[in-house]
Write a protein that holds these residues in place. Structure first.
Motif, PDB file in Angstrom:
ATOM      1  N   ASP A  53     -16.625 -39.597  18.658  1.00 58.95           N
ATOM      2  CA  ASP A  53     -17.636 -40.181  17.785  1.00 58.95           C
ATOM      3  C   ASP A  53     -18.192 -39.075  16.899  1.00 58.95           C
ATOM      4  N   ALA A  54     -18.311 -39.336  15.604  1.00 58.02           N
ATOM      5  CA  ALA A  54     -18.767 -38.305  14.670  1.00 58.02           C
ATOM      6  C   ALA A  54     -20.236 -37.929  14.872  1.00 58.02           C
ATOM      7  N   SER A  55     -21.002 -38.735  15.561  1.00 59.63           N
ATOM      8  CA  SER A  55     -22.363 -38.424  16.037  1.00 59.63           C
ATOM      9  C   SER A  55     -23.437 -38.455  14.962  1.00 59.63           C
ATOM     10  N   SER A  56     -23.442 -37.504  14.013  1.00 60.41           N
ATOM     11  CA  SER A  56     -24.482 -37.496  12.983  1.00 60.41           C
ATOM     12  C   SER A  56     -24.086 -36.562  11.856  1.00 60.41           C
ATOM     13  N   THR A  57     -24.532 -36.883  10.639  1.00 58.61           N
ATOM     14  CA  THR A  57     -24.241 -35.998   9.512  1.00 58.61           C
ATOM     15  C   THR A  57     -24.934 -34.654   9.684  1.00 58.61           C
ATOM     16  N   GLY A  58     -26.125 -34.657  10.297  1.00 56.62           N
ATOM     17  CA  GLY A  58     -26.814 -33.393  10.539  1.00 56.62           C
ATOM     18  C   GLY A  58     -26.011 -32.472  11.435  1.00 56.62           C
ATOM     19  N   MET A  59     -25.459 -33.023  12.515  1.00 59.19           N
ATOM     20  CA  MET A  59     -24.635 -32.238  13.424  1.00 59.19           C
ATOM     21  C   MET A  59     -23.375 -31.762  12.709  1.00 59.19           C
ATOM     22  N   LEU A  60     -22.743 -32.633  11.905  1.00 54.36           N
ATOM     23  CA  LEU A  60     -21.515 -32.271  11.202  1.00 54.36           C
ATOM     24  C   LEU A  60     -21.763 -31.163  10.186  1.00 54.36           C
ATOM     25  N   GLU A  61     -22.886 -31.241   9.488  1.00 54.71           N
ATOM     26  CA  GLU A  61     -23.225 -30.181   8.529  1.00 54.71           C
ATOM     27  C   GLU A  61     -23.403 -28.851   9.244  1.00 54.71           C
ATOM     28  N   GLN A  62     -24.079 -28.881  10.376  1.00 55.23           N
ATOM     29  CA  GLN A  62     -24.307 -27.647  11.128  1.00 55.23           C
ATOM     30  C   GLN A  62     -22.998 -27.098  11.696  1.00 55.23           C
ATOM     31  N   PHE A  63     -22.148 -27.979  12.215  1.00 55.88           N
ATOM     32  CA  PHE A  63     -20.883 -27.558  12.807  1.00 55.88           C
ATOM     33  C   PHE A  63     -19.912 -27.067  11.745  1.00 55.88           C
ATOM     34  N   GLY A  64     -19.942 -27.715  10.575  1.00 57.49           N
ATOM     35  CA  GLY A  64     -19.046 -27.369   9.481  1.00 57.49           C
ATOM     36  C   GLY A  64     -18.015 -28.460   9.252  1.00 57.49           C
ATOM     37  N   ARG A  65     -17.993 -28.999   8.027  1.00 62.37           N
ATOM     38  CA  ARG A  65     -17.103 -30.110   7.712  1.00 62.37           C
ATOM     39  C   ARG A  65     -15.636 -29.738   7.911  1.00 62.37           C
ATOM     40  N   GLU A  66     -15.210 -28.636   7.339  1.00 67.98           N
ATOM     41  CA  GLU A  66     -13.813 -28.236   7.459  1.00 67.98           C
ATOM     42  C   GLU A  66     -13.451 -27.909   8.898  1.00 67.98           C
ATOM     43  N   ARG A  67     -14.353 -27.268   9.596  1.00 72.39           N
ATOM     44  CA  ARG A  67     -14.101 -26.927  11.001  1.00 72.39           C
ATOM     45  C   ARG A  67     -13.913 -28.195  11.829  1.00 72.39           C
ATOM     46  N   PHE A  68     -14.731 -29.220  11.556  1.00 75.51           N
ATOM     47  CA  PHE A  68     -14.638 -30.456  12.325  1.00 75.51           C
ATOM     48  C   PHE A  68     -13.346 -31.202  12.006  1.00 75.51           C
ATOM     49  N   LEU A  69     -12.980 -31.272  10.718  1.00 75.88           N
ATOM     50  CA  LEU A  69     -11.737 -31.934  10.343  1.00 75.88           C
ATOM     51  C   LEU A  69     -10.533 -31.230  10.962  1.00 75.88           C
ATOM     52  N   ALA A  70     -10.553 -29.908  10.972  1.00 75.31           N
ATOM     53  CA  ALA A  70      -9.448 -29.163  11.578  1.00 75.31           C
ATOM     54  C   ALA A  70      -9.367 -29.434  13.076  1.00 75.31           C
ATOM     55  N   LEU A  71     -10.523 -29.533  13.722  1.00 69.17           N
ATOM     56  CA  LEU A  71     -10.542 -29.827  15.152  1.00 69.17           C
ATOM     57  C   LEU A  71      -9.993 -31.225  15.425  1.00 69.17           C
ATOM     58  N   LEU A  72     -10.387 -32.208  14.611  1.00 72.49           N
ATOM     59  CA  LEU A  72      -9.865 -33.558  14.782  1.00 72.49           C
ATOM     60  C   LEU A  72      -8.346 -33.599  14.581  1.00 72.49           C
ATOM     61  N   ALA A  73      -7.856 -32.867  13.586  1.00 68.39           N
ATOM     62  CA  ALA A  73      -6.410 -32.832  13.347  1.00 68.39           C
ATOM     63  C   ALA A  73      -5.685 -32.249  14.553  1.00 68.39           C
ATOM     64  N   GLU A  74      -6.292 -31.256  15.186  1.00 71.67           N
ATOM     65  CA  GLU A  74      -5.697 -30.644  16.382  1.00 71.67           C
ATOM     66  C   GLU A  74      -5.745 -31.596  17.579  1.00 71.67           C
ATOM     67  N   LEU A  75      -6.877 -32.266  17.777  1.00 70.77           N
ATOM     68  CA  LEU A  75      -7.055 -33.135  18.937  1.00 70.77           C
ATOM     69  C   LEU A  75      -6.312 -34.460  18.793  1.00 70.77           C
ATOM     70  N   ALA A  76      -6.148 -34.932  17.554  1.00 71.79           N
ATOM     71  CA  ALA A  76      -5.468 -36.201  17.278  1.00 71.79           C
ATOM     72  C   ALA A  76      -5.957 -37.329  18.185  1.00 71.79           C
ATOM     73  N   PRO A  77      -7.258 -37.617  18.190  1.00 71.13           N
ATOM     74  CA  PRO A  77      -7.742 -38.709  19.046  1.00 71.13           C
ATOM     75  C   PRO A  77      -7.183 -40.053  18.602  1.00 71.13           C
ATOM     76  N   THR A  78      -7.090 -40.984  19.526  1.00 70.80           N
ATOM     77  CA  THR A  78      -6.634 -42.327  19.197  1.00 70.80           C
ATOM     78  C   THR A  78      -7.602 -42.999  18.229  1.00 70.80           C
ATOM     79  N   PHE A  79      -8.909 -42.800  18.454  1.00 67.68           N
ATOM     80  CA  PHE A  79      -9.931 -43.380  17.600  1.00 67.68           C
ATOM     81  C   PHE A  79     -10.949 -42.321  17.195  1.00 67.68           C
ATOM     82  N   LEU A  80     -11.448 -42.464  15.970  1.00 63.36           N
ATOM     83  CA  LEU A  80     -12.650 -41.769  15.534  1.00 63.36           C
ATOM     84  C   LEU A  80     -13.650 -42.835  15.120  1.00 63.36           C
TER      85      LEU A  80
END
Length: 315
Positions: free
Chosen positions: A157-184
């Motif tokens: 679950d993407a959780s919140s835009t505030g968390m995503l901004e703090q974590f880093g948009r590109e970093r999060f997308l790269a992590l999702l590409a690595e994890l390849a979850p069935t659902f986002l």
């Protein structure tokens, strides 16, 4: 069995009577509730599908109470005990919108989970909050990978835009590409921030998640389900009589969606890949429509009561 890894905290929910008045008193009603996105998903799914919660709470009375409360809903609770239990102050305005002030405490201290905690799980769900902080971030990534290696499916679950901004948009997308979850799972603002859905169409970053079905919620508007290789479709949201507090609505949606998906047999041919819905065909689409509809029904249960709760007394 559905597994959910992440936060179990105390929510201090404040229903504000009007605009906050700086430097003086403002009228409010205050409620204490079990919180944490992962714990909420586990609680809401437990009456529909077997579920296990994995997390960390403090060595304190608050942690004792939260573990007992979650277990009382039929959740198989597996927690380590370190530090102090976290708390989140949740300010709710008259429209039901939330402003959250999190102090996650022990929730970030979860270390690598034992094999016994993952045994029997066919699906693992992790809110993105669990990637933010260590050692829980590494623990979440490791657990998702271990479940996939045993043939299970996964979701984030993407959780919140505030968390995503703090974590880093590109970093999060790269992590999702690595994890390849069935659902986002994401809401409209989160999907837009990540570049996954724009004006109802796949966004510029969508191709990076080639194995992931992206489920985008939009409040009272239709939910969009974007299945790789099969295009997207929308599922309408039935009218809701009262919206007083949006806390936990997204978690309740994920719980209903995943319970329906898993009860319906999950992905056809997912196998060790754990991330593909290929081969689902019409039946796969029907299952996802049903899952979204049950997600909407689950979310509607929490909108009139304080915090992530279903109809508990508000007096």
């Amino acid at each position: 069995m559905l597994g959910v890894l992440g936060d179990l905290v105390e929510d201090i929910v404040v229903w504000v009577d009007g605009p906050l008045r700086h430097g003086t008193d403002s009228g409010a009603r205050v409620f204490r509730r079990r919180g944490g996105s992962a714990a909420n998903v586990a609680c809401f799914a437990a009456d529909r599908y077997p579920v296990r919660f994995l997390g960390c709470v403090g060595e304190d009375a608050v942690g004792d109470g939260l573990v007992a409360e979650l277990g009382g809903h039929g959740v198989d609770v597996r927690v380590s005990r370190r530090g102090r239990t976290g708390s989140v102050v949740v300010l709710i305005d008259r429209e039901g919108e939330r402003t959250m002030l999190p102090d996650r405490g022990a929730a970030t201290l979860l270390e690598r989970v034992p094999d016994s905690w993952l045994a029997g799980l066919t699906h693992l769900h992790v809110p993105a909050y669990s990637f933010d902080g260590e050692p829980v971030g590494a623990t979440a990534v490791d657990a998702l990978a271990r479940v996939r290696r045993t043939g299970g499916t996964t979701s984030v679950d993407a959780s919140s835009t505030g968390m995503l901004e703090q974590f880093g948009r590109e970093r999060f997308l790269a992590l999702l590409a690595e994890l390849a979850p069935t659902f986002l799972f994401a809401n409209r603002s989160e999907s837009a921030f990540l570049g996954l859905l724009a004006d109802g169409l796949p966004g510029p970053e969508r191709a990076r998640l080639a194995a992931t079905t992206v489920v985008t919620k939009a409040g009272a508007e239709a939910t969009t389900v974007d299945v790789p290789g099969e295009g997207l479709f929308t599922v309408p949201v039935p009218p809701v009589a009262e919206v007083r507090d949006l806390t936990g609505a997204g978690d309740a949606f994920a719980a209903g969606f995943l319970a329906a998906f898993l009860d319906g047999g999950g992905p056809a041919g997912g196998g060790a890949n754990g991330g593909s819905l290929d081969g689902g065909g019409a039946d796969g689409g029907d299952l996802l429509r049903l899952a979204a509809a049950l997600g909407h029904r689950s979310a509607a249960r929490v909108l009139a009561s304080p915090g992530a709760s279903c109809g508990e007394a508000t007096v």
